[in-house]
Enzyme design. Sequence first.
Site, PDB file in Angstrom:
ATOM      1  N   ASP A   1     -75.648 -14.053  74.965  1.00 46.30           N
ATOM      2  CA  ASP A   1     -75.265 -13.100  76.024  1.00 46.30           C
ATOM      3  C   ASP A   1     -73.886 -13.370  76.604  1.00 46.30           C
ATOM      4  O   ASP A   1     -73.629 -13.114  77.778  1.00 46.30           O
ATOM      5  CB  ASP A   1     -76.318 -13.091  77.154  1.00 46.30           C
ATOM      6  CG  ASP A   1     -77.712 -12.879  76.603  1.00 46.30           C
ATOM      7  OD1 ASP A   1     -77.841 -12.080  75.663  1.00 46.30           O
ATOM      8  OD2 ASP A   1     -78.645 -13.534  77.090  1.00 46.30           O
ATOM      9  N   GLU A   2     -73.004 -13.878  75.777  1.00 47.38           N
ATOM     10  CA  GLU A   2     -71.634 -14.141  76.236  1.00 47.38           C
ATOM     11  C   GLU A   2     -70.811 -12.861  76.269  1.00 47.38           C
ATOM     12  O   GLU A   2     -69.684 -12.851  76.782  1.00 47.38           O
ATOM     13  CB  GLU A   2     -70.945 -15.164  75.309  1.00 47.38           C
ATOM     14  CG  GLU A   2     -71.627 -16.524  75.220  1.00 47.38           C
ATOM     15  CD  GLU A   2     -72.654 -16.593  74.097  1.00 47.38           C
ATOM     16  OE1 GLU A   2     -72.930 -15.535  73.493  1.00 47.38           O
ATOM     17  OE2 GLU A   2     -73.180 -17.689  73.830  1.00 47.38           O
TER      18      GLU A   2
ATOM     19  N   LYS B   1     -69.477  -6.609  72.889  1.00 44.82           N
ATOM     20  CA  LYS B   1     -68.249  -5.914  73.289  1.00 44.82           C
ATOM     21  C   LYS B   1     -67.038  -6.431  72.508  1.00 44.82           C
ATOM     22  O   LYS B   1     -66.205  -5.655  72.046  1.00 44.82           O
ATOM     23  CB  LYS B   1     -68.009  -6.075  74.784  1.00 44.82           C
ATOM     24  CG  LYS B   1     -66.767  -5.355  75.212  1.00 44.82           C
ATOM     25  CD  LYS B   1     -66.399  -5.622  76.633  1.00 44.82           C
ATOM     26  CE  LYS B   1     -64.917  -5.876  76.701  1.00 44.82           C
ATOM     27  NZ  LYS B   1     -64.450  -5.981  78.078  1.00 44.82           N
TER      28      LYS B   1
ATOM     29  N   ALA C   1     -81.972 -11.187  69.432  1.00 48.91           N
ATOM     30  CA  ALA C   1     -80.657 -10.912  70.000  1.00 48.91           C
ATOM     31  C   ALA C   1     -80.637  -9.530  70.642  1.00 48.91           C
ATOM     32  O   ALA C   1     -81.369  -8.638  70.228  1.00 48.91           O
ATOM     33  CB  ALA C   1     -79.603 -10.962  68.903  1.00 48.91           C
TER      34      ALA C   1
ATOM     35  N   HIS D   1     -77.431  -6.947  72.075  1.00 47.58           N
ATOM     36  CA  HIS D   1     -76.006  -6.786  72.371  1.00 47.58           C
ATOM     37  C   HIS D   1     -75.807  -5.453  73.061  1.00 47.58           C
ATOM     38  O   HIS D   1     -76.243  -4.424  72.550  1.00 47.58           O
ATOM     39  CB  HIS D   1     -75.181  -6.805  71.084  1.00 47.58           C
ATOM     40  CG  HIS D   1     -75.415  -8.018  70.248  1.00 47.58           C
ATOM     41  ND1 HIS D   1     -74.990  -9.262  70.628  1.00 47.58           N
ATOM     42  CD2 HIS D   1     -76.044  -8.184  69.076  1.00 47.58           C
ATOM     43  CE1 HIS D   1     -75.345 -10.144  69.704  1.00 47.58           C
ATOM     44  NE2 HIS D   1     -75.991  -9.516  68.750  1.00 47.58           N
TER      45      HIS D   1
ATOM     46  N   THR E   1     -83.577 -21.807  69.735  1.00 42.17           N
ATOM     47  CA  THR E   1     -84.129 -20.796  68.843  1.00 42.17           C
ATOM     48  C   THR E   1     -84.526 -21.450  67.515  1.00 42.17           C
ATOM     49  O   THR E   1     -84.487 -22.672  67.375  1.00 42.17           O
ATOM     50  CB  THR E   1     -83.146 -19.612  68.690  1.00 42.17           C
ATOM     51  OG1 THR E   1     -83.811 -18.542  68.028  1.00 42.17           O
ATOM     52  CG2 THR E   1     -81.877 -20.001  67.929  1.00 42.17           C
TER      53      THR E   1
ATOM     54  N   THR F   1     -81.251  -8.375  77.767  1.00 43.11           N
ATOM     55  CA  THR F   1     -81.202  -7.123  77.013  1.00 43.11           C
ATOM     56  C   THR F   1     -82.533  -6.894  76.301  1.00 43.11           C
ATOM     57  O   THR F   1     -82.998  -5.766  76.179  1.00 43.11           O
ATOM     58  CB  THR F   1     -80.060  -7.204  75.965  1.00 43.11           C
ATOM     59  OG1 THR F   1     -78.890  -7.675  76.623  1.00 43.11           O
ATOM     60  CG2 THR F   1     -79.764  -5.866  75.346  1.00 43.11           C
TER      61      THR F   1
ATOM     62  N   ARG G   1     -81.500 -13.398  84.243  1.00 39.66           N
ATOM     63  CA  ARG G   1     -80.861 -14.572  83.639  1.00 39.66           C
ATOM     64  C   ARG G   1     -80.542 -15.603  84.703  1.00 39.66           C
ATOM     65  O   ARG G   1     -80.049 -15.261  85.773  1.00 39.66           O
ATOM     66  CB  ARG G   1     -79.575 -14.143  82.930  1.00 39.66           C
ATOM     67  CG  ARG G   1     -79.859 -13.269  81.722  1.00 39.66           C
ATOM     68  CD  ARG G   1     -78.578 -12.824  81.034  1.00 39.66           C
ATOM     69  NE  ARG G   1     -78.866 -11.949  79.898  1.00 39.66           N
ATOM     70  CZ  ARG G   1     -78.010 -11.060  79.401  1.00 39.66           C
ATOM     71  NH1 ARG G   1     -76.825 -10.909  79.939  1.00 39.66           N
ATOM     72  NH2 ARG G   1     -78.356 -10.326  78.371  1.00 39.66           N
TER      73      ARG G   1
ATOM     74  N   THR H   1     -62.005  -7.706  80.880  1.00 42.54           N
ATOM     75  CA  THR H   1     -61.772  -7.405  82.308  1.00 42.54           C
ATOM     76  C   THR H   1     -62.600  -6.202  82.789  1.00 42.54           C
ATOM     77  O   THR H   1     -62.284  -5.613  83.814  1.00 42.54           O
ATOM     78  CB  THR H   1     -60.275  -7.119  82.554  1.00 42.54           C
ATOM     79  OG1 THR H   1     -59.875  -6.056  81.678  1.00 42.54           O
ATOM     80  CG2 THR H   1     -59.415  -8.345  82.320  1.00 42.54           C
TER      81      THR H   1
HETATM   82  P1  GTP Z   1     -74.120 -10.631  73.589  1.00 44.23           P
HETATM   83  O1  GTP Z   1     -75.569 -10.869  73.353  1.00 44.23           O
HETATM   84  O2  GTP Z   1     -73.269 -11.849  73.516  1.00 44.23           O
HETATM   85  O3  GTP Z   1     -73.576  -9.485  72.797  1.00 44.23           O
HETATM   86  O4  GTP Z   1     -74.002 -10.206  75.109  1.00 44.23           O
HETATM   87  P2  GTP Z   1     -74.933  -9.125  75.737  1.00 44.23           P
HETATM   88  O5  GTP Z   1     -74.524  -7.814  75.209  1.00 44.23           O
HETATM   89  O6  GTP Z   1     -76.366  -9.533  75.607  1.00 44.23           O
HETATM   90  O7  GTP Z   1     -74.626  -9.253  77.219  1.00 44.23           O
HETATM   91  P3  GTP Z   1     -75.221  -8.237  78.289  1.00 44.23           P
HETATM   92  O8  GTP Z   1     -76.523  -7.676  77.946  1.00 44.23           O
HETATM   93  O9  GTP Z   1     -75.061  -8.955  79.576  1.00 44.23           O
HETATM   94  O10 GTP Z   1     -74.228  -7.062  78.165  1.00 44.23           O
HETATM   95  C1  GTP Z   1     -72.981  -7.249  78.454  1.00 44.23           C
HETATM   96  C2  GTP Z   1     -72.673  -6.241  79.523  1.00 44.23           C
HETATM   97  O11 GTP Z   1     -71.535  -6.682  80.156  1.00 44.23           O
HETATM   98  C3  GTP Z   1     -72.390  -4.894  78.908  1.00 44.23           C
HETATM   99  O12 GTP Z   1     -72.719  -3.872  79.769  1.00 44.23           O
HETATM  100  C4  GTP Z   1     -70.903  -4.983  78.674  1.00 44.23           C
HETATM  101  O13 GTP Z   1     -70.273  -3.741  78.683  1.00 44.23           O
HETATM  102  C5  GTP Z   1     -70.506  -5.805  79.881  1.00 44.23           C
HETATM  103  N1  GTP Z   1     -69.316  -6.606  79.626  1.00 44.23           N
HETATM  104  C6  GTP Z   1     -68.889  -7.208  78.495  1.00 44.23           C
HETATM  105  N2  GTP Z   1     -67.691  -7.799  78.685  1.00 44.23           N
HETATM  106  C7  GTP Z   1     -67.386  -7.577  79.982  1.00 44.23           C
HETATM  107  C8  GTP Z   1     -66.292  -7.939  80.798  1.00 44.23           C
HETATM  108  O14 GTP Z   1     -65.348  -8.595  80.381  1.00 44.23           O
HETATM  109  N3  GTP Z   1     -66.346  -7.525  82.118  1.00 44.23           N
HETATM  110  C9  GTP Z   1     -67.391  -6.816  82.624  1.00 44.23           C
HETATM  111  N4  GTP Z   1     -67.368  -6.470  83.893  1.00 44.23           N
HETATM  112  N5  GTP Z   1     -68.409  -6.451  81.867  1.00 44.23           N
HETATM  113  C10 GTP Z   1     -68.416  -6.827  80.578  1.00 44.23           C
HETATM  114  P1  IMP Z   2     -86.578 -17.210  70.383  1.00 45.23           P
HETATM  115  O1  IMP Z   2     -85.263 -17.184  69.714  1.00 45.23           O
HETATM  116  O2  IMP Z   2     -87.126 -15.848  70.705  1.00 45.23           O
HETATM  117  O3  IMP Z   2     -87.568 -18.098  69.674  1.00 45.23           O
HETATM  118  O4  IMP Z   2     -86.371 -17.887  71.824  1.00 45.23           O
HETATM  119  C1  IMP Z   2     -85.997 -19.247  71.974  1.00 45.23           C
HETATM  120  C2  IMP Z   2     -85.029 -19.394  73.145  1.00 45.23           C
HETATM  121  O5  IMP Z   2     -83.787 -18.778  72.825  1.00 45.23           O
HETATM  122  C3  IMP Z   2     -85.497 -18.720  74.445  1.00 45.23           C
HETATM  123  O6  IMP Z   2     -85.007 -19.473  75.522  1.00 45.23           O
HETATM  124  C4  IMP Z   2     -84.799 -17.365  74.404  1.00 45.23           C
HETATM  125  O7  IMP Z   2     -84.635 -16.821  75.678  1.00 45.23           O
HETATM  126  C5  IMP Z   2     -83.471 -17.770  73.775  1.00 45.23           C
HETATM  127  N1  IMP Z   2     -82.790 -16.685  73.051  1.00 45.23           N
HETATM  128  C6  IMP Z   2     -83.006 -16.282  71.775  1.00 45.23           C
HETATM  129  N2  IMP Z   2     -82.158 -15.295  71.433  1.00 45.23           N
HETATM  130  C7  IMP Z   2     -81.363 -15.088  72.495  1.00 45.23           C
HETATM  131  C8  IMP Z   2     -80.265 -14.214  72.743  1.00 45.23           C
HETATM  132  O8  IMP Z   2     -79.822 -13.426  71.914  1.00 45.23           O
HETATM  133  N3  IMP Z   2     -79.715 -14.304  73.979  1.00 45.23           N
HETATM  134  C9  IMP Z   2     -80.159 -15.176  74.919  1.00 45.23           C
HETATM  135  N4  IMP Z   2     -81.176 -16.012  74.735  1.00 45.23           N
HETATM  136  C10 IMP Z   2     -81.769 -15.966  73.532  1.00 45.23           C
HETATM  137 MG    MG Z   3     -77.395 -10.655  74.260  1.00 43.55          MG
END
Ligand code: GTP
Ligand code: IMP
Ligand code: MG
Length: 336
Positions: A14-15, A19, A42, A44, A191, A249, A255, A322
């Site tokens: 979730d870094e 995006k 995962a 995204h 994981t 997600t 979180r 940003t």
């Molecule tokens: P990954 O699993 O690493 O892909 O991340 P994620 O998609 O699970 O993260 P999350 O569900 O938190 O979604 C990211 C959210 O933050 C989305 O709505 C993106 O549009 C938003 N986002 C991504 N980068 C930035 C940023 O630099 N600034 C802000 N304000 N929002 C962002």
């Molecule tokens: P699993 O991958 O579903 O077996 O979960 C093992 C651990 O990894 C748990 O703490 C989950 O929340 C975490 N995890 C697995 N995939 C993701 C991911 O894409 N984002 C954040 N946490 C994850």
């Molecule tokens: Mg994610």
Amino acid sequence: MSKAVLVVGGAFGDEGKGKVISYLAIKDKIDVAVRGGVGPNAGHTVVSSGKTYKVRLVPSAFTNPQTRLLIGSGVLVNPQLLLEEIKLTDVRSRIGIDYQTGVIEEEHIQRDRMGHLKEKIGTTGTGTGPANADRVLRKGKVAKEIPTLQEFLTDVAGEVNNALDLGKRVLIEGTQGTFLSLYHGTYPYVTSKDTTASAVCADVGIGPLRVGEVIVVLKSYLTRVGEGPLENELPAEEVVKLGWSEFGTVTGRMRRAAPFNFKLAKRACLLNSATQIALTKLDVLFKDDANVKRFQDLSTEAKMFVEKVEAATGVRVTLIGTGPSVEDMIDRRGEV
Ligand code: GTP
Ligand code: IMP
Ligand code: MG
């Protein structure tokens, strides 16, 4: 001959990889994007043309309509979920799945939602752990045995290596994050396989020498879902007050959060042989920096934070998020 760009998470998932990947897919006119990683655990979030997508299996590069999308043999798919996502993102004509990609069955999902996996580890409950366990025991199903996946089957390793031979632009997508790695993470709160850059290469069928750039994605603060250590974790009220609240997600769970950890960032760069860092959500840390597009326009505090990340890791921060949209990105790759 060209070299692949590999994007990998540098923390607990979730870094903001989704995006970063969709930005690169469009900006760098990526020809082929291949997804490695564990599977539909995962999630995204991709915001493109004002629309928000949550993808769990389709590569995040789908936002570029010219990009061929592939899922490597090391990944696990949930066929029903994958077919739904293919429809939602409208990528049927350009997605390929390896013959040997693993398959999650209903029974795996049931097993993932009980006992120590649920109670102790706090998994996503998507069946990936039990499916990988069966795979290791060599009793799991693979994609070529699934009738609904037949039209998508391809030799992913063959396609990717061939694309590189032809000088095409190839992007490799990792999922999860470095400290969720079975080998390098906070075991047993991890994981079900390795998630570092080397593992992602194996997932899609390329050797490490085919990779030219490894982009480690770091968020400007840390979040973690599920159980396991999180140094300097903040109380939930504090997280809300700072505006750092996020919800999973996949699971919808709130979180947990902590300030950016420079020591962990350095370790992530080491474990992945990072050549660049993408730093997301800088605007969440420094509210005045929302939607800034050029490094020189950032506030002094924001610039100092970026410089501190570079000093601590020894790696350049080339991409800076940003804002939520794909367009909200500072791109310093062209600068020396
Ligand atoms: P990954 O699993 O690493 O892909 O991340 P994620 O998609 O699970 O993260 P999350 O569900 O938190 O979604 C990211 C959210 O933050 C989305 O709505 C993106 O549009 C938003 N986002 C991504 N980068 C930035 C940023 O630099 N600034 C802000 N304000 N929002 C962002
Ligand atoms: P699993 O991958 O579903 O077996 O979960 C093992 C651990 O990894 C748990 O703490 C989950 O929340 C975490 N995890 C697995 N995939 C993701 C991911 O894409 N984002 C954040 N946490 C994850
Ligand atoms: Mg994610």
